[in-house]
Design an enzyme around this catalytic site. Structure first.
Site, PDB file in Angstrom:
ATOM      1  N   GLU A  71       5.412 -11.445   8.829  1.00  0.00           N
ATOM      2  CA  GLU A  71       6.074 -12.130   7.717  1.00  0.00           C
ATOM      3  C   GLU A  71       7.513 -11.684   7.503  1.00  0.00           C
ATOM      4  O   GLU A  71       8.226 -12.286   6.705  1.00  0.00           O
ATOM      5  CB  GLU A  71       5.264 -11.958   6.418  1.00  0.00           C
ATOM      6  CG  GLU A  71       5.259 -10.579   5.793  1.00  0.00           C
ATOM      7  CD  GLU A  71       4.205  -9.653   6.386  1.00  0.00           C
ATOM      8  OE1 GLU A  71       3.683  -9.975   7.464  1.00  0.00           O
ATOM      9  OE2 GLU A  71       3.912  -8.621   5.765  1.00  0.00           O
ATOM     10  N   SER A 107       0.786  -1.245   0.000  1.00  0.00           N
ATOM     11  CA  SER A 107       0.000   0.000   0.000  1.00  0.00           C
ATOM     12  C   SER A 107       0.814   1.290   0.000  1.00  0.00           C
ATOM     13  O   SER A 107       0.492   2.206  -0.768  1.00  0.00           O
ATOM     14  CB  SER A 107      -0.958   0.008   1.191  1.00  0.00           C
ATOM     15  OG  SER A 107      -1.960  -0.951   0.997  1.00  0.00           O
ATOM     16  N   GLY A 136      -3.782  -7.815   2.691  1.00  0.00           N
ATOM     17  CA  GLY A 136      -5.140  -7.490   3.134  1.00  0.00           C
ATOM     18  C   GLY A 136      -5.868  -6.545   2.194  1.00  0.00           C
ATOM     19  O   GLY A 136      -7.031  -6.785   1.836  1.00  0.00           O
ATOM     20  N   THR A 137      -5.215  -5.480   1.767  1.00  0.00           N
ATOM     21  CA  THR A 137      -5.894  -4.512   0.902  1.00  0.00           C
ATOM     22  C   THR A 137      -5.542  -4.709  -0.558  1.00  0.00           C
ATOM     23  O   THR A 137      -6.409  -4.603  -1.428  1.00  0.00           O
ATOM     24  CB  THR A 137      -5.542  -3.073   1.319  1.00  0.00           C
ATOM     25  OG1 THR A 137      -5.569  -3.005   2.728  1.00  0.00           O
ATOM     26  CG2 THR A 137      -6.552  -2.103   0.758  1.00  0.00           C
ATOM     27  N   PRO A 155       0.252 -10.622   4.083  1.00  0.00           N
ATOM     28  CA  PRO A 155      -1.195 -10.878   4.159  1.00  0.00           C
ATOM     29  C   PRO A 155      -1.957 -10.358   2.935  1.00  0.00           C
ATOM     30  O   PRO A 155      -3.007 -10.891   2.600  1.00  0.00           O
ATOM     31  CB  PRO A 155      -1.631 -10.108   5.412  1.00  0.00           C
ATOM     32  CG  PRO A 155      -0.444  -9.403   5.961  1.00  0.00           C
ATOM     33  CD  PRO A 155       0.766  -9.779   5.164  1.00  0.00           C
ATOM     34  N   CYS A 208       2.671  -7.797  10.820  1.00  0.00           N
ATOM     35  CA  CYS A 208       1.914  -9.034  10.509  1.00  0.00           C
ATOM     36  C   CYS A 208       2.777 -10.282  10.560  1.00  0.00           C
ATOM     37  O   CYS A 208       2.317 -11.382  10.277  1.00  0.00           O
ATOM     38  CB  CYS A 208       1.238  -8.880   9.163  1.00  0.00           C
ATOM     39  SG  CYS A 208       0.106  -7.483   9.163  1.00  0.00           S
ATOM     40  N   ASN A 250       7.900  -7.361  11.523  1.00  0.00           N
ATOM     41  CA  ASN A 250       6.935  -6.309  11.192  1.00  0.00           C
ATOM     42  C   ASN A 250       5.564  -6.680  11.798  1.00  0.00           C
ATOM     43  O   ASN A 250       5.410  -7.764  12.361  1.00  0.00           O
ATOM     44  CB  ASN A 250       6.875  -6.168   9.668  1.00  0.00           C
ATOM     45  CG  ASN A 250       6.201  -7.361   9.033  1.00  0.00           C
ATOM     46  OD1 ASN A 250       6.266  -8.468   9.562  1.00  0.00           O
ATOM     47  ND2 ASN A 250       5.546  -7.151   7.930  1.00  0.00           N
ATOM     48  N   ALA A 258       6.287  -0.936   3.587  1.00  0.00           N
ATOM     49  CA  ALA A 258       5.256  -1.270   4.577  1.00  0.00           C
ATOM     50  C   ALA A 258       5.835  -1.667   5.923  1.00  0.00           C
ATOM     51  O   ALA A 258       5.154  -1.569   6.938  1.00  0.00           O
ATOM     52  CB  ALA A 258       4.393  -2.424   4.048  1.00  0.00           C
ATOM     53  N   CYS A 259       7.085  -2.158   5.945  1.00  0.00           N
ATOM     54  CA  CYS A 259       7.556  -2.838   7.155  1.00  0.00           C
ATOM     55  C   CYS A 259       8.846  -2.261   7.701  1.00  0.00           C
ATOM     56  O   CYS A 259       9.822  -2.105   6.955  1.00  0.00           O
ATOM     57  CB  CYS A 259       7.840  -4.300   6.837  1.00  0.00           C
ATOM     58  SG  CYS A 259       6.564  -5.101   5.912  1.00  0.00           S
TER      59      CYS A 259
HETATM   60  P1  ADP Z   1      -1.439  -4.180   1.937  1.00  0.00           P
HETATM   61  O1  ADP Z   1      -2.407  -5.154   1.377  1.00  0.00           O
HETATM   62  O2  ADP Z   1      -2.095  -2.895   2.374  1.00  0.00           O
HETATM   63  O3  ADP Z   1      -0.265  -3.898   1.055  1.00  0.00           O
HETATM   64  P2  ADP Z   1      -0.739  -6.219   3.929  1.00  0.00           P
HETATM   65  O4  ADP Z   1      -2.046  -6.610   4.511  1.00  0.00           O
HETATM   66  O5  ADP Z   1      -0.101  -7.151   2.956  1.00  0.00           O
HETATM   67  O6  ADP Z   1      -0.831  -4.746   3.296  1.00  0.00           O
HETATM   68  O7  ADP Z   1       0.287  -5.961   5.096  1.00  0.00           O
HETATM   69  C1  ADP Z   1       1.653  -5.881   4.786  1.00  0.00           C
HETATM   70  C2  ADP Z   1       2.379  -5.133   5.835  1.00  0.00           C
HETATM   71  O8  ADP Z   1       1.971  -3.782   5.826  1.00  0.00           O
HETATM   72  C3  ADP Z   1       2.116  -5.578   7.255  1.00  0.00           C
HETATM   73  O9  ADP Z   1       2.838  -6.688   7.633  1.00  0.00           O
HETATM   74  C4  ADP Z   1       2.534  -4.351   8.001  1.00  0.00           C
HETATM   75  O10 ADP Z   1       3.924  -4.294   8.120  1.00  0.00           O
HETATM   76  C5  ADP Z   1       2.042  -3.246   7.103  1.00  0.00           C
HETATM   77  N1  ADP Z   1       0.698  -2.778   7.511  1.00  0.00           N
HETATM   78  C6  ADP Z   1      -0.480  -3.391   7.347  1.00  0.00           C
HETATM   79  N2  ADP Z   1      -1.492  -2.650   7.863  1.00  0.00           N
HETATM   80  C7  ADP Z   1      -0.932  -1.543   8.350  1.00  0.00           C
HETATM   81  C8  ADP Z   1      -1.418  -0.379   9.028  1.00  0.00           C
HETATM   82  N3  ADP Z   1      -2.705  -0.193   9.328  1.00  0.00           N
HETATM   83  N4  ADP Z   1      -0.515   0.535   9.382  1.00  0.00           N
HETATM   84  C9  ADP Z   1       0.769   0.377   9.118  1.00  0.00           C
HETATM   85  N5  ADP Z   1       1.282  -0.673   8.488  1.00  0.00           N
HETATM   86  C10 ADP Z   1       0.461  -1.628   8.113  1.00  0.00           C
END
Ligand code: ADP
Length: 595
Positions: free
Chosen positions: A289, A84, A447-448, A445, A287, A285, A99-100
């Site tokens: 990983e 993200s 997630g987004t 993950p 999550c 980090n 992200a990490c």
């Molecule tokens: P995305 O899908 O948004 O790229 P992920 O769900 O794959 O993110 O998460 C990857 C990493 O991003 C996590 O392990 C964490 O380090 C970071 N991350 C996820 N959510 C957040 C958040 N709300 N604030 C800060 N960092 C986040």
């Protein structure tokens, strides 16, 4: 000449859900909150910034343009999406793309660099830029010990973690989401029992995931049924002993109740630390990983592996090409990233860590007609991850030949250094290979970004075939398109069936042929053992760790959870996280059955 800011006239292939998420969280907005760019503008903004890095290595205007177009196609066709912060910040004032992060916390209120309040400040800067942070609080002296300067008593790691938690609440990222953290404490820290239970009350420390860093020594004591030493961080003195089984049981009970603490098998992670001469892993980090060194950073990106299946066959050649382009993309990020701290900037350039992973793995299995919870499913997981790892490393090697290996390569586990990490029999932990990146693969993950790509997340099984998803405060319907296609093709589709599935959360419906009930198996129907076996299969060919949630039914017992924690250790996982259905109120994903 800089590239044009106008994207190619090729529209992005995005679902309505993806467009909603992008508009809410990713697109550049004006003062009134209205997006001033389209998704195509966003992907082009990212593609051009990242392709520009090639210019430093002698690429011509035409080559940079061609590469940007390749990156653009990769993202807009949903074959690969970076994490993200890259989407949000590339080409924008912050310019922070990762992200990490992991930050060190020293046992001092402030020492001008990494004392508790110094790191608190660094944390705020990273959160502001969209990154997540992990910390080991293991160096902080235990609760009740002497503070010489004030002749007072120390309040201990948990109290300072709560301070970080409160600060996280105050700093919103880009005005939309709060930061995420990982808090780690070693199992031999004197405050470990307080740490294990500090999230029992679900309203506490909500901005942290917590994991106990479990050592080999501890696991040996557990297996032998003995006690183990608690060590004072400041002096290294043994100050007490605890029965390993009692501590393990408390962790397991917590995980059964609330999903926390997770476990981080710290010695297993350090066995594969690519640069042991620069320090040891203490934390991951948020999550889990990415085990990272202090001041380490990782930028992630994931290949949507389900995309490559047509008529039940994987196009491995196409996937290999995209893995290579994605690796190139992530390596370029390191050159164009604006890091929030000079220490992070320096380390990132010395080791050039990247984290290429997968998403859409459950889609891949479905499209091949393989149920997730079978030996074939697990073997496919191992194979996909091995493929990603081998092809990613080929590209990293190509880049190393062209641009130079990462500066610490010679002394890393990939280099010729004869003293570098060996296993018990004296063999190298990793084969020698010239690489541009100390670490190439991970599984995030997603997630987004999996919503943006319209695919299943990470290596996880399907969550459900029809469900409501709470994304950034918006409830969005999510229906598995492969399922609908099969049902329509075979003539058993009906709206009533889809409603029943959404309501009950199960594909065990009489009109669905047995075979498809198996293939569309969902996370809660898969036994915890298969979850962990899949994690372990991916781990075999992954430099970093794996983000995986092992799902349990609400009715699972504490013993069930204990067995899984122990299985994860036996199978050489670097960590384990469980979630028992319904054990927390505000699940991000929910089926009708648990609402
Ligand atoms: P995305 O899908 O948004 O790229 P992920 O769900 O794959 O993110 O998460 C990857 C990493 O991003 C996590 O392990 C964490 O380090 C970071 N991350 C996820 N959510 C957040 C958040 N709300 N604030 C800060 N960092 C986040």
């Amino acid at each position: 000449m800089p590239l044009s800011t106008t994207p190619p006239a090729i529209p992005a292939q995005l679902s309505q859900n993806a467009r909603t998420v992008l508009a809410k969280r990713y697109l550049v907005k004006d003062a009134a909150g209205k997006p001033t760019e389209t998704p195509e503008d966003m992907f082009w903004r990212v593609a051009t910034v990242v392709a520009e890095a090639d210019r430093r290595y002698g690429a011509s205007d035409a080559q940079v343009q061609a590469l940007a177009e390749e990156f653009y196609a990769l993202m807009t066709q949903r074959r690969f999406v970076p994490n993200s912060p890259t989407l949000m910040n590339a080409g924008r004032p912050l310019g922070q793309l990762s992200a990490c992060f992991v930050l060190p916390v020293d046992d001092a209120l402030s020492n001008g660099q990494n004392g508790i309040y110094d790191t608190l400040r660094s944390m705020a800067l990273i959160h502001q830029s969209g990154g997540g942070t992990g910390f080991s609080f293991s160096r902080l002296r235990q609760k009740g010990s002497m503070v010489r300067s004030t002749t007072g008593v120390a309040s201990g790691p948990v109290s300072f973690m709560k301070l970080y938690d409160a600060s996280t609440d105050a700093v919103k990222q880009g005005g939309t989401r709060r930061g995420a953290n990982m808090g780690i404490l070693r199992v031999d820290h004197p405050d470990v029992l307080e740490f294990i239970t500090c999230k029992e009350d679900l309203t506490q420390v909500t901005n942290f995931n917590i994991s106990v860093a479990v050592t080999e020594k501890f696991m040996q004591a557990l297996q032998a049924g003995t006690s183990y030493d608690l060590v004072e961080p400041s002096s290294g003195r043994v100050v007490a002993q605890l029965d390993a089984r009692t501590v393990w049981d408390k962790m397991v009970l917590g995980a059964w109740r609330t999903g926390e603490p997770g476990v981080f098998f710290i010695d297993e992670a350090n066995r594969y630390n690519p640069v042991p001469h620069l320090g040891a892993y203490e934390a991951t980090n948020p999550c889990g990983e990415q085990p990272l060194l202090p001041y380490d950073v990782c930028n992630l990106g994931s290949v949507n592996v389900g995309w490559y299946v047509t008529d039940g066959v994987v196009d491995w050649d196409a996937m290999a090409r995209d893995i290579r382009t994605s690796t190139h993309f992530l390596d370029n990020i390191i050159d164009v990233n604006k890091y929030p701290l000079p220490e992070i900037d320096a380390l990132s350039k010395r080791i050039r860590r990247i984290g290429l992973g997968v998403m859409g793995f459950a889609d891949l299995l479905v499209r091949m007609g393989i149920p997730y919870d079978t030996p074939e499913g697990v073997e496919m997981g191992r194979r996909v991850m091995e493929f990603l790892d081998v092809e990613g490393k080929k590209e990293s090697e190509r880049l190393a030949n062209e641009r130079g290996p990462f500066p610490e390569w010679a002394r890393s586990i990939w280099g010729p250094d004869e003293t570098c990490a060996r296993d018990a029999s004296g063999a190298r932990i990793r084969p020698m290979q010239l690489l541009r990146n100390c670490n190439v693969t991970t599984v995030a993950p997603t997630g987004t970004i999996s919503i943006i790509a319209g695919c299943s997340s990470g290596l996880e099984p399907l969550f459900a075939v029809a469900f409501m998803r709470n994304q950034a405060g918006v409830m969005m319907p999510d229906v598995n398109e492969d399922f609908v296609a099969v049902a329509q093709r075979e003539g058993w589709y009906s709206d009533a069936l889809m409603e029943r599935i959404a309501k009950t959360g199960s594909v065990k419906q009489s009109e669905i042929p047995e075979r498809w009930q198996r293939v569309f198996v969902t996370a809660n129907e898969i036994t915890p053992e298969w979850h962990v076996r899949m994690q372990a299969a991916f781990q075999q060919h992954c430099d970093s760790a794996i983000s995986k949630t092992t799902n349990f039914a609400h009715t699972a017992t504490v013993d069930d959870v204990r067995a899984i924690y122990e299985l994860a250790y036996e199978l050489n996982c670097k960590g384990v996280t469980v979630y028992r259905d319904g054990s927390r109120d505000n699940q991000v994903l929910s089926t009708g059955a648990t609402e």
